[in-house]
Write a protein that holds these residues in place. Structure first.
Motif, PDB file in Angstrom:
ATOM      1  N   LEU A 278       0.839  -1.197   0.000  1.00  0.00           N
ATOM      2  CA  LEU A 278       0.000   0.000   0.000  1.00  0.00           C
ATOM      3  C   LEU A 278       0.875   1.248   0.000  1.00  0.00           C
ATOM      4  O   LEU A 278       1.636   1.487   0.932  1.00  0.00           O
ATOM      5  CB  LEU A 278      -0.913  -0.003   1.232  1.00  0.00           C
ATOM      6  CG  LEU A 278      -1.943   1.122   1.314  1.00  0.00           C
ATOM      7  CD1 LEU A 278      -2.904   1.063   0.132  1.00  0.00           C
ATOM      8  CD2 LEU A 278      -2.714   1.030   2.632  1.00  0.00           C
ATOM      9  N   ASP A 279       0.762   2.045  -1.070  1.00  0.00           N
ATOM     10  CA  ASP A 279       1.447   3.330  -1.117  1.00  0.00           C
ATOM     11  C   ASP A 279       0.412   4.440  -1.183  1.00  0.00           C
ATOM     12  O   ASP A 279      -0.799   4.199  -1.043  1.00  0.00           O
ATOM     13  CB  ASP A 279       2.423   3.388  -2.299  1.00  0.00           C
ATOM     14  CG  ASP A 279       1.724   3.237  -3.651  1.00  0.00           C
ATOM     15  OD1 ASP A 279       0.476   3.148  -3.678  1.00  0.00           O
ATOM     16  OD2 ASP A 279       2.424   3.206  -4.682  1.00  0.00           O
ATOM     17  N   GLY A 280       0.871   5.668  -1.419  1.00  0.00           N
ATOM     18  CA  GLY A 280      -0.045   6.799  -1.410  1.00  0.00           C
ATOM     19  C   GLY A 280      -1.129   6.709  -2.465  1.00  0.00           C
ATOM     20  O   GLY A 280      -2.314   6.958  -2.185  1.00  0.00           O
TER      21      GLY A 280
ATOM     22  N   LEU B 165      -4.216  -2.412  -4.328  1.00  0.00           N
ATOM     23  CA  LEU B 165      -3.111  -2.817  -3.452  1.00  0.00           C
ATOM     24  C   LEU B 165      -1.973  -3.509  -4.197  1.00  0.00           C
ATOM     25  O   LEU B 165      -1.008  -3.945  -3.562  1.00  0.00           O
ATOM     26  CB  LEU B 165      -3.637  -3.748  -2.355  1.00  0.00           C
ATOM     27  CG  LEU B 165      -4.718  -3.179  -1.430  1.00  0.00           C
ATOM     28  CD1 LEU B 165      -5.184  -4.227  -0.438  1.00  0.00           C
ATOM     29  CD2 LEU B 165      -4.214  -1.946  -0.694  1.00  0.00           C
ATOM     30  N   ALA B 166      -2.063  -3.620  -5.510  1.00  0.00           N
ATOM     31  CA  ALA B 166      -1.029  -4.317  -6.274  1.00  0.00           C
ATOM     32  C   ALA B 166       0.331  -3.646  -6.097  1.00  0.00           C
ATOM     33  O   ALA B 166       0.466  -2.431  -6.243  1.00  0.00           O
ATOM     34  CB  ALA B 166      -1.408  -4.349  -7.751  1.00  0.00           C
TER      35      ALA B 166
ATOM     36  N   MET C 251      -1.140  -6.118 -10.758  1.00  0.00           N
ATOM     37  CA  MET C 251      -2.191  -5.206 -11.216  1.00  0.00           C
ATOM     38  C   MET C 251      -2.850  -5.728 -12.487  1.00  0.00           C
ATOM     39  O   MET C 251      -4.078  -5.696 -12.626  1.00  0.00           O
ATOM     40  CB  MET C 251      -1.616  -3.810 -11.459  1.00  0.00           C
ATOM     41  CG  MET C 251      -2.665  -2.760 -11.801  1.00  0.00           C
ATOM     42  SD  MET C 251      -1.962  -1.124 -12.082  1.00  0.00           S
ATOM     43  CE  MET C 251      -1.263  -1.336 -13.738  1.00  0.00           C
ATOM     44  N   TYR C 252      -2.036  -6.232 -13.401  1.00  0.00           N
ATOM     45  CA  TYR C 252      -2.591  -6.736 -14.663  1.00  0.00           C
ATOM     46  C   TYR C 252      -3.492  -7.947 -14.425  1.00  0.00           C
ATOM     47  O   TYR C 252      -4.560  -8.066 -15.037  1.00  0.00           O
ATOM     48  CB  TYR C 252      -1.465  -7.101 -15.638  1.00  0.00           C
ATOM     49  CG  TYR C 252      -1.970  -7.602 -16.961  1.00  0.00           C
ATOM     50  CD1 TYR C 252      -2.343  -6.718 -17.962  1.00  0.00           C
ATOM     51  CD2 TYR C 252      -2.099  -8.972 -17.213  1.00  0.00           C
ATOM     52  CE1 TYR C 252      -2.835  -7.178 -19.173  1.00  0.00           C
ATOM     53  CE2 TYR C 252      -2.590  -9.438 -18.421  1.00  0.00           C
ATOM     54  CZ  TYR C 252      -2.946  -8.530 -19.398  1.00  0.00           C
ATOM     55  OH  TYR C 252      -3.446  -8.981 -20.594  1.00  0.00           O
ATOM     56  N   CYS C 253      -3.080  -8.845 -13.548  1.00  0.00           N
ATOM     57  CA  CYS C 253      -3.893 -10.036 -13.270  1.00  0.00           C
ATOM     58  C   CYS C 253      -5.257  -9.659 -12.709  1.00  0.00           C
ATOM     59  O   CYS C 253      -6.298 -10.176 -13.147  1.00  0.00           O
ATOM     60  CB  CYS C 253      -3.158 -10.957 -12.295  1.00  0.00           C
ATOM     61  SG  CYS C 253      -1.717 -11.793 -13.005  1.00  0.00           S
ATOM     62  N   PHE C 254      -5.282  -8.739 -11.751  1.00  0.00           N
ATOM     63  CA  PHE C 254      -6.562  -8.324 -11.170  1.00  0.00           C
ATOM     64  C   PHE C 254      -7.354  -7.463 -12.149  1.00  0.00           C
ATOM     65  O   PHE C 254      -8.597  -7.471 -12.119  1.00  0.00           O
ATOM     66  CB  PHE C 254      -6.330  -7.594  -9.853  1.00  0.00           C
ATOM     67  CG  PHE C 254      -6.109  -8.525  -8.692  1.00  0.00           C
ATOM     68  CD1 PHE C 254      -7.178  -9.053  -7.996  1.00  0.00           C
ATOM     69  CD2 PHE C 254      -4.830  -8.898  -8.312  1.00  0.00           C
ATOM     70  CE1 PHE C 254      -6.994  -9.929  -6.943  1.00  0.00           C
ATOM     71  CE2 PHE C 254      -4.616  -9.767  -7.251  1.00  0.00           C
ATOM     72  CZ  PHE C 254      -5.704 -10.294  -6.565  1.00  0.00           C
TER      73      PHE C 254
ATOM     74  N   ASN D   1       8.135  -3.788  -9.795  1.00  0.00           N
ATOM     75  CA  ASN D   1       7.398  -3.043  -8.782  1.00  0.00           C
ATOM     76  C   ASN D   1       7.098  -1.624  -9.255  1.00  0.00           C
ATOM     77  O   ASN D   1       7.767  -1.089 -10.139  1.00  0.00           O
ATOM     78  CB  ASN D   1       8.187  -2.977  -7.481  1.00  0.00           C
ATOM     79  CG  ASN D   1       8.259  -4.319  -6.784  1.00  0.00           C
ATOM     80  OD1 ASN D   1       7.662  -5.296  -7.230  1.00  0.00           O
ATOM     81  ND2 ASN D   1       8.995  -4.381  -5.690  1.00  0.00           N
ATOM     82  N   PHE D   2       6.104  -1.019  -8.631  1.00  0.00           N
ATOM     83  CA  PHE D   2       5.792   0.375  -8.910  1.00  0.00           C
ATOM     84  C   PHE D   2       6.701   1.264  -8.064  1.00  0.00           C
ATOM     85  O   PHE D   2       6.740   1.149  -6.837  1.00  0.00           O
ATOM     86  CB  PHE D   2       4.328   0.670  -8.594  1.00  0.00           C
ATOM     87  CG  PHE D   2       3.370  -0.052  -9.499  1.00  0.00           C
ATOM     88  CD1 PHE D   2       3.407   0.128 -10.875  1.00  0.00           C
ATOM     89  CD2 PHE D   2       2.413  -0.914  -8.977  1.00  0.00           C
ATOM     90  CE1 PHE D   2       2.526  -0.536 -11.713  1.00  0.00           C
ATOM     91  CE2 PHE D   2       1.521  -1.578  -9.797  1.00  0.00           C
ATOM     92  CZ  PHE D   2       1.582  -1.384 -11.174  1.00  0.00           C
TER      93      PHE D   2
END
Length: 490
Positions: A73-75, A124-125, A131-134, A187-188
């Motif tokens: 979890l980031d901003g 929350l990815a 993120m792509y999977c969800f 990662n992001f």
């Protein structure tokens, strides 16, 4: 708080929803209590996580090497998760009343609740693979919701939705592959992950890939020329269309565009390039195009859908400025549009539920019979127009301020598009309210015998939304300051 909480908040509504058709509820009330409890518990856990945010990540499943399903979890994720977890319990409460006579409720609420968990998975990815999977899962779990009525229109709309989403996912997949190939990590990371040493002479190729990736993820955000699926999806029950247009699908599209622009490719690489001008031109055109289509649309929900097409590109306009101020404008409109648009859709749903009327010319005189609903609808209209004192003004102000400070010539064209959009929004939204409250001197109200405002399960969410519109319109400084701190990392 342990990072495993990320997996809990994603998987809880997914498993709880999957159990709904299997549990032997004695009556409908038990199913309602179970569903609302699962949704509320998830929202409480999300807010506890936002308040006590774990710094570490949680790996749920590892494919191979650096490919995994992992959460952090980031901003930026905080904003999206906060929107989703605040609105979903209210939307579920509204849906209980609306779906009373729609049939197949257990199947409906199964997918409705599972969608909550999948949307949180996007928020929350930790990396682009997760993120792509969800993102793909979101298409699969929302498809049955659009198909719910099983009418010919619903089947055609579902087919269009699936074609568009699969096509968009294919372009997004190309972007993911190149990020994995040219990035230092999957990662992001604020500022992007591209390894300039790997680029060499491939800069032009990467810019082409960014445009394809942007367009792919923007399919869910209904950007032109990928917007026609959204009005067609209006055949779904209103609780579905409200979430599609205000919370889950379209906001997931805008959110994923933010991720790949600011956290994968990076604005330092993109700003000032031809790729930025291409995506900005598409976004600016969509702002005016969506409003123009809304103006000529006579079907109530489809008019609101075309309005969503325009307003989603407000968010994308902030993104493609590729500046911290632009991101603040995008995030603030993402938050405020969610409240404004879900409110207007729920008002439309209340009208359809109580009267069965779907077209704007059929709304004459209903304002006198359903004063609470149409008063809230009118306030939502003023907010979407950007009237001072309501939240829509704040986000539009942030977008204009960002456009002026960006120094990008095309951003000034965007300001003109916002002004045109405000005028057209006033016409296509307020014309509904005028017809409802002022049908003419000789209007026969006996034709509306028995029509009244809906019960508390529909009205409570609407009242909360209108309070939020005023609150953020008059007291937005703390939220905007928090968004500025997120954008400052770019």
């Amino acid at each position: 708080m342990n990072a495993a909480i990320f997996a809990v908040v994603v998987l809880l509504p997914m498993f709880a929803g999957a159990l709904i058709p299997l549990l032997p509820f004695k009556n409908r009330v038990q199913m309602m209590v179970y569903t609302e409890t699962a949704v509320l518990l998830t929202s409480v856990l999300v807010f506890l996580t936002l308040i006590n945010r774990p710094e570490e990540s949680f790996v749920l499943f590892r494919f191979t090497g650096n490919l995994s399903i992992s959460f952090r979890l980031d901003g930026l994720g905080t904003v999206f998760a906060g929107i989703v977890s605040a609105l979903w319990p209210l939307a579920t409460l509204y849906a209980f009343e609306y779906m009373k006579h729609e049939g197949h409720e257990k199947i409906f609420f199964m997918f409705y609740t599972v969608t909550y968990g999948v949307t949180l998975g996007i928020a929350l990815a930790e990396d682009i693979v997760t993120m792509y999977c969800f993102y793909e899962m979101l298409t699969l779990v929302t498809l049955p919701l659009i198909l719910h009525t099983l009418t010919r229109e619903a089947i055609l709309a579902s087919r269009t939705y699936l074609y568009y989403m699969l096509g968009g996912a294919a372009f997004a997949f190309i972007g993911m592959v190149f990020i994995l190939s040219y990035g230092t990590t999957s990662n992001f990371v604020p500022g992007g992950v591209l390894d300039m040493a790997k680029l060499g002479d491939d800069t032009t190729r990467l810019l082409v890939v960014y445009v394809l990736c942007f367009c792919g993820f923007s399919v869910k955000a209904a950007m032109f020329p990928f917007s026609s699926w959204l009005p067609k999806a209006g055949v779904a029950p209103t609780p579905v269309t409200a979430l599609l247009h205000a919370v889950a699908v379209v906001k997931a599209g805008a959110f994923t565009v933010m991720r790949v622009t600011y956290y994968s490719f990076g604005t330092d690489f993109l700003r000032g390039t031809w790729a930025q001008y291409v995506v900005m031109a598409l976004v600016v055109f969509t702002i005016v195009y969506g409003c123009s289509r809304a103006l000529k649309e006579t079907h109530l929900k489809r008019r609101l859908a075309w309005s969503t097409v325009s307003n989603l590109s407000y968010i994308l306009f902030g993104v493609v400025m590729m500046t911290p101020l632009g991101l603040v404008g995008a995030l603030s409109h993402m938050v405020f549009h969610a409240v404004m648009k879900i409110s207007s859709f729920f008002c439309a749903g209340a009208v359809i539920y109580k009267t069965g009327k779907n077209y704007i010319h059929e709304l004459d005189g209903l304002g006198r019979k359903m004063p609470k609903v149409f008063t809230i609808f009118t306030i939502s209209a003023f907010a979407l127009m950007g009237v001072p004192g309501l939240c829509g003004f704040i986000s539009k102000w942030n977008l204009v301020k960002a456009a002026v400070s960006s120094g990008n010539p095309l951003a000034y064209v965007g300001i003109a598009a916002l002004l045109v959009s405000a005028l057209l929004t006033a016409i296509y939204m307020l014309s509904i309210s005028v017809r409802a409250f002022f049908p003419g001197k000789n209007f026969d109200y006996s034709k509306l015998q028995g029509v009244e405002d809906p019960n508390w399960m529909m009205m409570l969410p609407l009242v909360i939304f209108v309070i939020a519109m005023f609150y953020f319109g008059l007291h937005s400084a703390p939220l905007v300051k928090a968004l500025e701190s997120i954008a400052a990392l770019m």
